[in-house]
Enzyme design. Structure first.
Site, mmCIF file in Angstrom:
data_model
loop_
_atom_site.group_PDB
_atom_site.id
_atom_site.type_symbol
_atom_site.label_atom_id
_atom_site.label_comp_id
_atom_site.label_asym_id
_atom_site.label_seq_id
_atom_site.Cartn_x
_atom_site.Cartn_y
_atom_site.Cartn_z
ATOM 1 N N ASP A 124 0.826 -1.203 0.000
ATOM 2 C CA ASP A 124 0.000 0.000 0.000
ATOM 3 C C ASP A 124 0.872 1.270 0.000
ATOM 4 O O ASP A 124 0.675 2.179 0.804
ATOM 5 C CB ASP A 124 -0.949 -0.019 1.216
ATOM 6 C CG ASP A 124 -1.953 1.128 1.179
ATOM 7 O OD1 ASP A 124 -2.209 1.680 0.098
ATOM 8 O OD2 ASP A 124 -2.483 1.481 2.264
ATOM 9 N N GLN A 141 -2.888 -5.473 5.860
ATOM 10 C CA GLN A 141 -2.664 -4.451 6.895
ATOM 11 C C GLN A 141 -3.513 -4.833 8.098
ATOM 12 O O GLN A 141 -4.742 -4.682 8.052
ATOM 13 C CB GLN A 141 -3.056 -3.068 6.372
ATOM 14 C CG GLN A 141 -2.084 -2.508 5.342
ATOM 15 C CD GLN A 141 -2.635 -1.316 4.584
ATOM 16 O OE1 GLN A 141 -3.774 -1.340 4.135
ATOM 17 N NE2 GLN A 141 -1.839 -0.281 4.416
ATOM 18 N N ARG A 173 3.026 12.556 10.694
ATOM 19 C CA ARG A 173 1.711 12.510 10.056
ATOM 20 C C ARG A 173 0.989 11.289 10.621
ATOM 21 O O ARG A 173 1.365 10.141 10.365
ATOM 22 C CB ARG A 173 1.860 12.371 8.537
ATOM 23 C CG ARG A 173 0.530 12.193 7.810
ATOM 24 C CD ARG A 173 0.806 11.876 6.354
ATOM 25 N NE ARG A 173 -0.385 11.725 5.556
ATOM 26 C CZ ARG A 173 -1.066 10.580 5.419
ATOM 27 N NH1 ARG A 173 -0.710 9.496 6.061
ATOM 28 N NH2 ARG A 173 -2.116 10.537 4.632
ATOM 29 N N ASP A 196 -1.163 8.751 10.493
ATOM 30 C CA ASP A 196 -1.912 8.110 9.419
ATOM 31 C C ASP A 196 -3.188 7.459 9.956
ATOM 32 O O ASP A 196 -3.158 6.738 10.959
ATOM 33 C CB ASP A 196 -1.012 7.046 8.768
ATOM 34 C CG ASP A 196 -1.727 6.308 7.666
ATOM 35 O OD1 ASP A 196 -2.195 6.966 6.725
ATOM 36 O OD2 ASP A 196 -1.838 5.072 7.752
ATOM 37 N N GLU A 246 -4.004 12.972 9.990
ATOM 38 C CA GLU A 246 -4.677 12.653 8.728
ATOM 39 C C GLU A 246 -6.101 12.262 9.100
ATOM 40 O O GLU A 246 -6.383 11.115 9.421
ATOM 41 C CB GLU A 246 -3.988 11.506 7.992
ATOM 42 C CG GLU A 246 -4.539 11.358 6.581
ATOM 43 C CD GLU A 246 -4.888 9.931 6.158
ATOM 44 O OE1 GLU A 246 -5.309 9.753 5.010
ATOM 45 O OE2 GLU A 246 -4.764 8.999 6.956
ATOM 46 N N ASP A 274 -3.104 10.528 -2.279
ATOM 47 C CA ASP A 274 -4.371 9.804 -2.240
ATOM 48 C C ASP A 274 -5.368 10.351 -3.254
ATOM 49 O O ASP A 274 -5.124 11.338 -3.944
ATOM 50 C CB ASP A 274 -4.965 9.874 -0.823
ATOM 51 C CG ASP A 274 -4.364 8.796 0.078
ATOM 52 O OD1 ASP A 274 -3.972 7.737 -0.454
ATOM 53 O OD2 ASP A 274 -4.291 9.018 1.297
ATOM 54 N N ARG A 303 -4.910 5.110 -7.670
ATOM 55 C CA ARG A 303 -4.156 6.243 -7.111
ATOM 56 C C ARG A 303 -2.775 6.326 -7.759
ATOM 57 O O ARG A 303 -2.113 7.358 -7.727
ATOM 58 C CB ARG A 303 -4.016 6.101 -5.589
ATOM 59 C CG ARG A 303 -5.329 6.275 -4.861
ATOM 60 C CD ARG A 303 -5.182 6.056 -3.371
ATOM 61 N NE ARG A 303 -4.737 4.715 -3.032
ATOM 62 C CZ ARG A 303 -4.537 4.276 -1.796
ATOM 63 N NH1 ARG A 303 -4.753 5.072 -0.777
ATOM 64 N NH2 ARG A 303 -4.133 3.039 -1.571
HETATM 65 C C1 GLC Z 1 -3.937 6.714 4.681
HETATM 66 C C2 GLC Z 1 -2.997 6.883 3.502
HETATM 67 C C3 GLC Z 1 -3.399 5.956 2.405
HETATM 68 C C4 GLC Z 1 -3.360 4.530 2.914
HETATM 69 C C5 GLC Z 1 -4.195 4.384 4.201
HETATM 70 C C6 GLC Z 1 -3.930 3.073 4.882
HETATM 71 O O1 GLC Z 1 -5.222 7.079 4.371
HETATM 72 O O2 GLC Z 1 -3.008 8.222 3.086
HETATM 73 O O3 GLC Z 1 -2.555 6.103 1.295
HETATM 74 O O4 GLC Z 1 -3.869 3.667 1.934
HETATM 75 O O5 GLC Z 1 -3.876 5.399 5.125
HETATM 76 O O6 GLC Z 1 -2.747 3.113 5.607
#
Ligand code: GLC
Length: 607
Positions: free
Chosen positions: A111, A222, A252, A254, A296, A364, A488
């Site tokens: 990812d 994940q 950041r 995430d 984020e 993204d 993306r």
């Molecule tokens: C955040 C990232 C994205 C990723 C997701 C999972 O949204 O910006 O690119 O797929 O997290 O980690």
């Protein structure tokens, strides 16, 4: 204030957070030990920066802040080569560099690096930990802060913790959420929306080896970390401190809204998430106070403000301004700024300590999360508008000049998002395909007008690498089996150095326009946190305006979102203003006209 004092002042609050989350503060002590350890390990140079920023805690709100986001490999190859490219960043005026994930990740399913194998190791394809430390050092010397992702919600399914859990290690089984049958997963699925309905449907994945279901909100590889286990929290805080010691200044966070799960809820934005973000803020303020948190939070504004915490108990320092980003694009496609105005007004009501990273594009997609109530109040049908937007930006209508692609189309809900680079979405690609000079000219205007909108808003702007040279969509991902399923990748392409070194024609116009905006902002206090920022109505729904004032200084940024000449008149504006973009002088209070997709930064003439 020394580290010892900072820690002493925080002990009770940290213990309180552990009690609130776990009913006991026992595990807080291992966190304290780790805080002492990482502070001792921290190098003198970073400690000096800590001291500096303790005295200047608003450093990231200054007008000289300009961000750039990029993939290390796509821009330069690896970390060492990136170091050699610092002069390019400097010339552009960058003071904040967000590098996409670069920690150890699986070879294939990763990812884009958001599946992390090891939070303490740089992935060999980008270099070594030493390379990262050397890069952060060189960036600091050039006044650039490094931002890295802190992927808190999950690890890869091949992280040591996940591998040990699969081998049956009870301690590591507690790091994730496993279920023997579908009973609990099915309960969760009733209220938990899907993040990737097309590319990764469902929130659980079956693991053959363990014969169990694993909670995995994003891709199946994940695995969500289980923060209801305090060991996970302590380990993750240690990972953050370790990265801070390598020179990371901006974290950041995430996918932070997702980190805490509770049956019967959407498993997003829960109260416990805020305790954890607050804890992270305290930990870093003690150990590495030069660093800041960027959330984020791809959520509606009503959820956003909570991520800043309160003035007394702040959480994130900055957030992505997702809502404005989406509204800029929506206004562009519909040539109607009414929603944009409403959203801007809401965002500008946020309390003083809230600050944003404003942007048009990042790595993204653009998710069309507009405020549905706001839309209805303006007589706009939310679903019909969303369908219009993603079709428009895919070039689906004859009249559309945009060249993007859909992302995660969901046939049940009719939801979809959009991908593409700024230049392609603004029509440059279409103009080139038709070899139509007029179309290209209009596209450039759109591109720069959109940047001018972003640059005027509260917070600081962030460019997506390649946008400054008008990079177009790259369709080659569709032929690569590892990337083809994720659209993306359309806007995740190699930086074109050949073009960058020899800018001419329309590309040079984009670059010059962006550089002009950079230099207007740079040394002008009107773009710092000290200025008041508000919207101002110009008696025309196709025109959007932001006003910034500081003492006697006054600036009105006016953007025309329509493909025709529009007129505007700004009440209560008296006297002459000079347009910093063209040098023309005019009186906004008397009315004036703006060319198609034109923009002006009108500065009050002194005296
Ligand atoms: C955040 C990232 C994205 C990723 C997701 C999972 O949204 O910006 O690119 O797929 O997290 O980690």
């Amino acid at each position: 204030m020394s580290f010892a004092t900072r820690l002493n002042c925080s002990i009770e609050e940290i213990k309180g957070i552990f009690r609130a989350l776990y009913g006991s503060d026992e595990k807080a002590f291992s966190l304290f030990e780790k805080m002492v350890f990482y502070h001792d390990e921290r190098c003198d140079e970073l400690k000096a920066l800590d001291e500096e920023r303790l005295l200047d805690s608003n450093w990231y709100k200054r007008s000289n802040m300009l961000g750039l986001t990029m993939y290390t490999d796509l821009f330069a190859g690896d970390l060492r080569k990136l170091k050699a490219k610092i002069p390019y960043l400097k010339k552009l005026g960058i003071s904040y560099l967000h590098l996409m994930p670069l920690l150890k990740m699986p070879e294939k399913d990763n990812d884009g690096g958001y599946a992390v194998d090891d939070f303490s190791l740089v992935d060999p394809r980008f270099g070594t930990n030493v390379d990262l430390v050397e890069l952060t050092h060189a960036l600091r010397e050039n006044g650039i802060s490094l931002c890295l992702d802190f992927v808190m919600n999950h690890t890869s399914s091949t992280h040591q913790w996940a591998l040990k859990a699969q081998e049956g290690d009870e301690y590591y089984r507690g790091f994730y959420s496993f279920y023997e049958d579908r009973r609990i997963p099915d309960e969760y699925e009733k209220t938990m929306p899907e993040v990737f309905p097309e590319t990764a449907p469902g929130n659980f994945v079956w693991n053959e080896k363990m014969g169990m279901w694993v909670l995995s909100t994003f891709y199946p590889y994940q695995w969500d970390l289980n923060y209801s286990n305090p060991e996970v929290l302590v380990q993750m805080m240690a990972s953050a401190m370790n990265l801070a010691n390598m020179g990371v200044e901006v974290f950041r966070l995430d996918a932070v809204p997702y980190i805490w799960k509770k049956l019967g809820t959407s498993c997003r934005n829960l109260e416990e998430v805020h305790y954890i973000v607050r804890l992270m803020r305290i930990v870093l303020e003690c150990v590495a106070p030069c660093s800041i948190l960027k959330g984020e939070v791809v959520m509606a504004p009503k959820e956003l403000e909570a991520y800043f915490g309160t003035k007394e108990k702040p959480e994130c320092h900055i957030l992505y301004n997702v809502s404005m980003m989406v509204n800029f694009w929506s206004a562009l496609a519909s040539q109607d700024t009414r929603l944009l105005y409403r959203m801007a007004e809401d965002m500008l009501c946020f309390k003083e300590h809230c600050s944003f990273v404003n942007y048009l594009r990042c790595h993204d997609d653009i998710g069309w999360g507009l405020d549905e109530n706001m839309e209805r109040s303006l007589g706009i049908d939310p679903l019909a508008h969303k369908i219009y937007l993603y079709r428009f930006f895919s070039g689906d209508f004859k009249s559309s000049w945009s060249r993007g692609q859909l992302y995660n189309y969901d046939p049940d809900t009719k939801d979809a998002r959009s991908c593409g680079t700024t230049a392609s979405l603004c029509g440059v690609e279409d103009g080139l395909n038709h070899s139509d000079e007029e179309k290209i000219k209009m596209a450039l205007k759109r591109d720069l007008m959109m940047h001018a909108s972003v640059y005027a808003f509260r917070g600081f702007p962030m460019l997506s690498s390649g946008d400054e040279i008008g990079q177009l969509n790259d369709y080659s991902y569709m032929n690569d089996p590892n990337r083809a399923l994720d659209s993306r990748n359309l806007h995740r392409s190699k930086f074109d150095w050949k073009i960058a070194k020899n800018l001419e024609g329309w590309r040079k116009e984009i670059r010059d326009g962006i550089e002009q905006l950079n230099s207007i902002r740079k040394n002008n206090e009107l773009f710092s946190e000290k200025a008041s920022v508000m919207t101002w109505y110009g008696h025309n729904d196709k025109v959007f305006a932001i006003r910034r004032t500081l003492g006697e200084k006054d600036l009105l940024a006016v953007m025309n979102y329509s493909d025709r000449i529009e007129s505007a008149r700004f009440d209560f504006f008296v006297g002459k203003y000079v347009d910093l973009i063209t040098g023309y002088v005019l009186e906004p209070g008397n009315g004036f006209s703006i060319p198609p997709y034109g923009y002006m930064y009108l500065m009050k003439k002194e005296g």
